[in-house]
Design an enzyme around this catalytic site. Structure first.
Site, PDB file in Angstrom:
ATOM      1  N   HIS A  35      -4.718   1.451   7.257  1.00 54.48           N
ATOM      2  CA  HIS A  35      -3.381   2.053   7.361  1.00 54.48           C
ATOM      3  C   HIS A  35      -3.224   3.201   6.345  1.00 54.48           C
ATOM      4  O   HIS A  35      -2.741   4.282   6.689  1.00 54.48           O
ATOM      5  CB  HIS A  35      -2.344   0.944   7.128  1.00 54.48           C
ATOM      6  CG  HIS A  35      -0.911   1.378   7.146  1.00 54.48           C
ATOM      7  ND1 HIS A  35      -0.003   0.916   8.067  1.00 54.48           N
ATOM      8  CD2 HIS A  35      -0.216   2.209   6.317  1.00 54.48           C
ATOM      9  CE1 HIS A  35       1.179   1.467   7.823  1.00 54.48           C
ATOM     10  NE2 HIS A  35       1.089   2.238   6.762  1.00 54.48           N
ATOM     11  N   GLU A  36      -3.652   2.962   5.104  1.00 55.46           N
ATOM     12  CA  GLU A  36      -3.485   4.000   4.061  1.00 55.46           C
ATOM     13  C   GLU A  36      -4.409   5.182   4.313  1.00 55.46           C
ATOM     14  O   GLU A  36      -4.014   6.340   4.106  1.00 55.46           O
ATOM     15  CB  GLU A  36      -3.732   3.419   2.667  1.00 55.46           C
ATOM     16  CG  GLU A  36      -2.837   2.253   2.260  1.00 55.46           C
ATOM     17  CD  GLU A  36      -1.374   2.438   2.577  1.00 55.46           C
ATOM     18  OE1 GLU A  36      -0.874   3.586   2.514  1.00 55.46           O
ATOM     19  OE2 GLU A  36      -0.721   1.436   2.913  1.00 55.46           O
ATOM     20  N   HIS A  73      -2.937   7.436   6.720  1.00 59.21           N
ATOM     21  CA  HIS A  73      -1.929   8.312   6.095  1.00 59.21           C
ATOM     22  C   HIS A  73      -2.573   9.575   5.526  1.00 59.21           C
ATOM     23  O   HIS A  73      -1.972  10.653   5.555  1.00 59.21           O
ATOM     24  CB  HIS A  73      -1.237   7.600   4.929  1.00 59.21           C
ATOM     25  CG  HIS A  73      -0.024   6.799   5.305  1.00 59.21           C
ATOM     26  ND1 HIS A  73       1.083   7.363   5.898  1.00 59.21           N
ATOM     27  CD2 HIS A  73       0.276   5.482   5.137  1.00 59.21           C
ATOM     28  CE1 HIS A  73       2.007   6.417   6.083  1.00 59.21           C
ATOM     29  NE2 HIS A  73       1.542   5.266   5.632  1.00 59.21           N
ATOM     30  N   GLY A 113       0.838  -1.196   0.000  1.00 61.88           N
ATOM     31  CA  GLY A 113       0.000   0.000   0.000  1.00 61.88           C
ATOM     32  C   GLY A 113       0.870   1.242   0.000  1.00 61.88           C
ATOM     33  O   GLY A 113       2.017   1.203   0.451  1.00 61.88           O
ATOM     34  N   CYS A 154       5.781   0.067   7.449  1.00 63.43           N
ATOM     35  CA  CYS A 154       5.374   1.203   6.612  1.00 63.43           C
ATOM     36  C   CYS A 154       6.547   1.577   5.712  1.00 63.43           C
ATOM     37  O   CYS A 154       7.686   1.654   6.183  1.00 63.43           O
ATOM     38  CB  CYS A 154       4.998   2.374   7.507  1.00 63.43           C
ATOM     39  SG  CYS A 154       4.482   3.852   6.598  1.00 63.43           S
ATOM     40  N   LEU A 155       6.268   1.819   4.441  1.00 64.48           N
ATOM     41  CA  LEU A 155       7.338   2.201   3.516  1.00 64.48           C
ATOM     42  C   LEU A 155       8.010   3.512   3.939  1.00 64.48           C
ATOM     43  O   LEU A 155       9.141   3.770   3.554  1.00 64.48           O
ATOM     44  CB  LEU A 155       6.780   2.332   2.094  1.00 64.48           C
ATOM     45  CG  LEU A 155       6.307   1.025   1.447  1.00 64.48           C
ATOM     46  CD1 LEU A 155       5.691   1.301   0.093  1.00 64.48           C
ATOM     47  CD2 LEU A 155       7.447   0.019   1.333  1.00 64.48           C
ATOM     48  N   GLN A 171       3.028   9.974   1.195  1.00 65.94           N
ATOM     49  CA  GLN A 171       4.290   9.232   1.212  1.00 65.94           C
ATOM     50  C   GLN A 171       5.161   9.542  -0.006  1.00 65.94           C
ATOM     51  O   GLN A 171       6.355   9.241   0.003  1.00 65.94           O
ATOM     52  CB  GLN A 171       4.022   7.726   1.280  1.00 65.94           C
ATOM     53  CG  GLN A 171       3.332   7.309   2.576  1.00 65.94           C
ATOM     54  CD  GLN A 171       3.139   5.814   2.640  1.00 65.94           C
ATOM     55  OE1 GLN A 171       2.138   5.299   2.146  1.00 65.94           O
ATOM     56  NE2 GLN A 171       4.109   5.102   3.191  1.00 65.94           N
TER      57      GLN A 171
HETATM   58 ZN   LIG Z   1       2.447   3.418   5.673  1.00 66.41          ZN
END
Ligand SMILES: [Zn+2]
Length: 186
Positions: free
Chosen positions: A130-131, A134, A46, A88-89, A51
């Protein structure tokens, strides 16, 4: 399509709310395409607009069941509870258990600008929550207990020097490796 730089923890945009997308234009679709490319290159499941340094309220996910773009997503139903480890990226190499709703219904616009409703459970439900977090400036580490959060941040303090300017630039080698193997980082 291009692989974008990923903003990591410390970048202010990760803490700012996004703006609803007023019209799904070709520019929006190009951003979605680049975000899918970036998510796959980074081995993620995701990726949300902040991000990659953008303020549009949109995200992309693929938990192994195919690509899904969500524009202006809203959780309209959340039921049950499940705990599982997340990453998380934007916070590489940091993981922690987070409790989330186990089943959600999300309403969003598609890349074609059409409204749709998505019923999700298990990893997809977790990933969507989660997204969507963000898109409202919230990160998974916010859910950790004080002690676990402190430990995670101490570890991050050592790692963050690898990301000058709070930017994560994927190397050609990483991208090539991730084309071969996939695991689960949101
Ligand atoms: Zn994340």
């Amino acid at each position: 399509m291009s692989v974008l730089e990923i903003q990591v923890l410390g970048s202010p945009i990760l803490r700012e709310p996004t703006t609803p997308v007023a019209a799904v234009t070709d520019d929006v679709r190009r951003l979605l395409d680049d975000m899918f490319e970036t998510m796959y290159a980074a081995n993620g499941v995701g990726l949300a607009a902040p991000q990659v340094g953008r303020r549009e309220r949109l995200a992309v996910v693929d938990v192994g069941t195919g690509p899904i773009a969500v524009i202006n997503p809203e959780i309209v139903r959340a039921e049950g509870a499940a705990r599982a480890e997340e990453g998380c990226l934007s916070i590489p190499e940091i993981y922690g258990e987070v409790e989330r709703a186990s089943d959600v219904t999300v309403r969003a616009l598609s890349a074609e600008g059409e409204p749709f409703t998505l019923e999700a459970n298990e990893l997809l439900a977790r990933c969507l929550q989660h997204e969507i977090d963000h898109l409202h400036g919230k990160l998974f580490v916010d859910y950790l207990s004080l002690l676990k959060r402190r430990a995670a941040m101490a570890k991050w303090e050592k790692l963050r020097k690898d990301f000058p300017g709070n930017r994560r630039v994927l190397s050609a080698q990483e991208i090539a490796e991730h084309k071969r193997t996939r695991d689960e980082e949101l």
